[in-house]
Scaffold this active site. Structure first.
Site, PDB file in Angstrom:
ATOM      1  CD  GLU A 286      -3.262   0.502   2.088  1.00  0.00           C
ATOM      2  OE1 GLU A 286      -4.137  -0.347   1.861  1.00  0.00           O
ATOM      3  OE2 GLU A 286      -3.204   1.131   3.144  1.00  0.00           O
ATOM      4  CG  HIS A 307       6.407 -28.946   1.466  1.00  0.00           C
ATOM      5  ND1 HIS A 307       6.954 -30.188   1.210  1.00  0.00           N
ATOM      6  CD2 HIS A 307       7.065 -28.475   2.560  1.00  0.00           C
ATOM      7  CE1 HIS A 307       7.880 -30.458   2.124  1.00  0.00           C
ATOM      8  NE2 HIS A 307       7.956 -29.427   2.944  1.00  0.00           N
ATOM      9  CE  LYS A 421     -10.910   2.792   3.276  1.00  0.00           C
ATOM     10  NZ  LYS A 421     -10.261   3.516   4.386  1.00  0.00           N
TER      11      LYS A 421
END
Ligand code: PA5
Length: 438
Positions: A286, A307, A421
């Site tokens: 960010e 893995h 937003k």
């Protein structure tokens, strides 16, 4: 003390796919200037994250309230998201018992922390199903005071608990003057602590945003802050060899700009640092993800991701640098017992410890990457403690601010997040957001 080893990123180890001393030296003047600029911003009051571990008034307020909550409540539910949650989550998973929710309350260091985070009703209702709400404090954490996910949870509680219980059971951490939550706090006389105006969410772990939940859970915040203050001091040095943030950024930036490696994989070899890696992803992504500059943060955990992601790191595009975090001493260890001696494929494990297995796997992964010309950095902490986690969190905040200077972006805004937003507000009918239609 935290140590940084960049050897396996350099040309000496990797040949033409490693960073040369000349390349690192060429960045030193810009890094020195960046350190000075960040210091000047601190002196002028425009930035504050390096000073947070020594702001006594704010620290004392958070620790005292945390202690009070610890005595009164069995659970503390953090209602917050992004920077208002990830720091405290990293502290909780880094420093508390890995299964503390399953411990009897008397065996925990303090209140049990929960982080429902998201506007996902299954999680939120699921949590309310299992906790004793009467014995729970709700920490409403939002710098802006208006975040939709947090308010969805808060409104639900308000509906269920009613005004008087909300007054008893909610503590707000929000801006001192601005925002919807501050207005409600003032009107309803809820307890609250302020988030300093100049500190954004992802740099707020050493404000009440991180300290209040940590203190409520019984984490040793003084030791955490001591480690953070120590690292802040190191990261203020304009001498590259004394400044671990500058050394880290020099190598990562050079890997990106000189060798085209834009991915930064953080791979702690400790389960307790899994959420720290989540916190890093938000901090790095960010803060730096602006324009075409941003490196891409990737979270991994060793040895689990050997893995999983390791195949990509070894033989996929050569566009990433891996940063390992290793502990010299584990908090707990276990000797692998003997048994099934006829099975030579597994019998060799007997007598080694879990920690020896894990650290050997870290070193083996670094060696395997280097053998393919792929770079890695190793950060070593003596032991994972509040102090060393404080150091780690300050290191990455300082590195983020420095990297932003090097990339020429503002680490402290998030216009893309804010735009999303606004679309949410427009779509859900908030007055004033009519222009933001989906
Ligand atoms: O780091 C940030 O600034 C963001 O991730 C915010 O923390 C997040 O969007 C939540 O915002 P607020 O604290 O205002 O509720």
């Amino acid at each position: 003390m935290l140590q940084l080893d960049t050897q396996l990123s350099l040309a000496d180890a990797l040949g033409p796919r490693g960073v040369t001393q000349l390349q690192l030296d060429s960045l030193a003047p810009a890094l020195g200037a960046a350190v000075e600029k960040i210091e000047a911003q601190h002196q002028s009051g425009a930035l504050g994250f390096l000073d947070l571990p020594t702001r006594e008034a704010s620290i004392v307020a958070a620790l005292e309230l945390g202690q009070e909550l610890r005595a009164r409540f069995e659970n503390a539910v953090v209602l917050g998201i992004g920077g208002s949650s990830l720091g405290a989550r990293a502290l909780a998973s880094g420093l508390l018992h890995p299964f503390s929710a399953l411990l009897p309350p008397g065996q925990r260091a303090g209140a049990q922390l929960f982080f429902p985070d998201n506007a996902d009703a299954s999680t939120f209702l699921g949590l309310l199903d299992v906790i004793d709400v009467e014995k729970t404090v709700f920490l409403a954490v939002t710098k802006s005071g208006g975040t939709a996910e947090t308010w969805a949870q808060l409104l639900t509680l308000n509906h269920r608990l009613g005004a008087e219980r909300m007054r008893q059971q909610v503590v707000a951490v929000t801006d001192e003057n601005a925002g919807a939550l501050r207005a409600v706090v003032n009107a309803q006389h809820w307890k609250s602590l302020p988030v300093p105006r100049e500190i954004g969410g992802r740099f707020s772990v050493f404000t009440p945003v991180g300290l209040l939940p940590a203190a409520a859970a019984g984490i040793d915040c003084r030791a955490l802050l001591k480690g953070a203050a120590h690292m802040a001091q190191r990261c203020r040095s304009t001498r590259m060899e004394e400044n671990p943030a500058a050394q880290l950024v020099a190598v990562l930036f050079s890997q990106h700009r000189h060798l085209g490696r834009s991915g930064n994989v953080l791979m702690p070899y400790a389960d307790a640092l899994r959420e720290f890696a989540d916190w890093y992803v938000q901090l790095w992504g960010e803060s730096l993800g602006k324009g075409d500059a941003g490196p891409t943060p990737i979270r991994a955990v060793g040895a689990t991701d050997q893995h999983s992601l390791l195949q990509l790191l070894m033989e996929g595009p050569d566009d990433k640098t891996t940063i390992f975090i290793a502990e010299e001493k584990p908090r707990r260890d276990l000797k692998i017992p003997a048994g099934f001696e006829a099975q030579s494929d597994v019998a060799f494990l007997s007598g080694h410890t879990f920690h020896a297995l894990l650290t050997t796997e870290q070193r083996s992964t670094a060696a395997a990457l280097a053998q393919r010309g792929r770079p890695s950095i190793r950060i070593t902490v003596d032991e994972l403690t509040p102090s060393s986690l404080g150091e780690l969190m300050m290191l990455w905040q300082a590195a983020t601010a420095l990297a932003a200077q090097m990339y020429g972006v503002n680490a402290f805004d998030q216009p893309g997040v804010e735009l999303s937003k606004k679309y949410t507000c427009g779509a859900l009918g908030r007055p004033g957001y009519e222009a933001f239609v989906l």
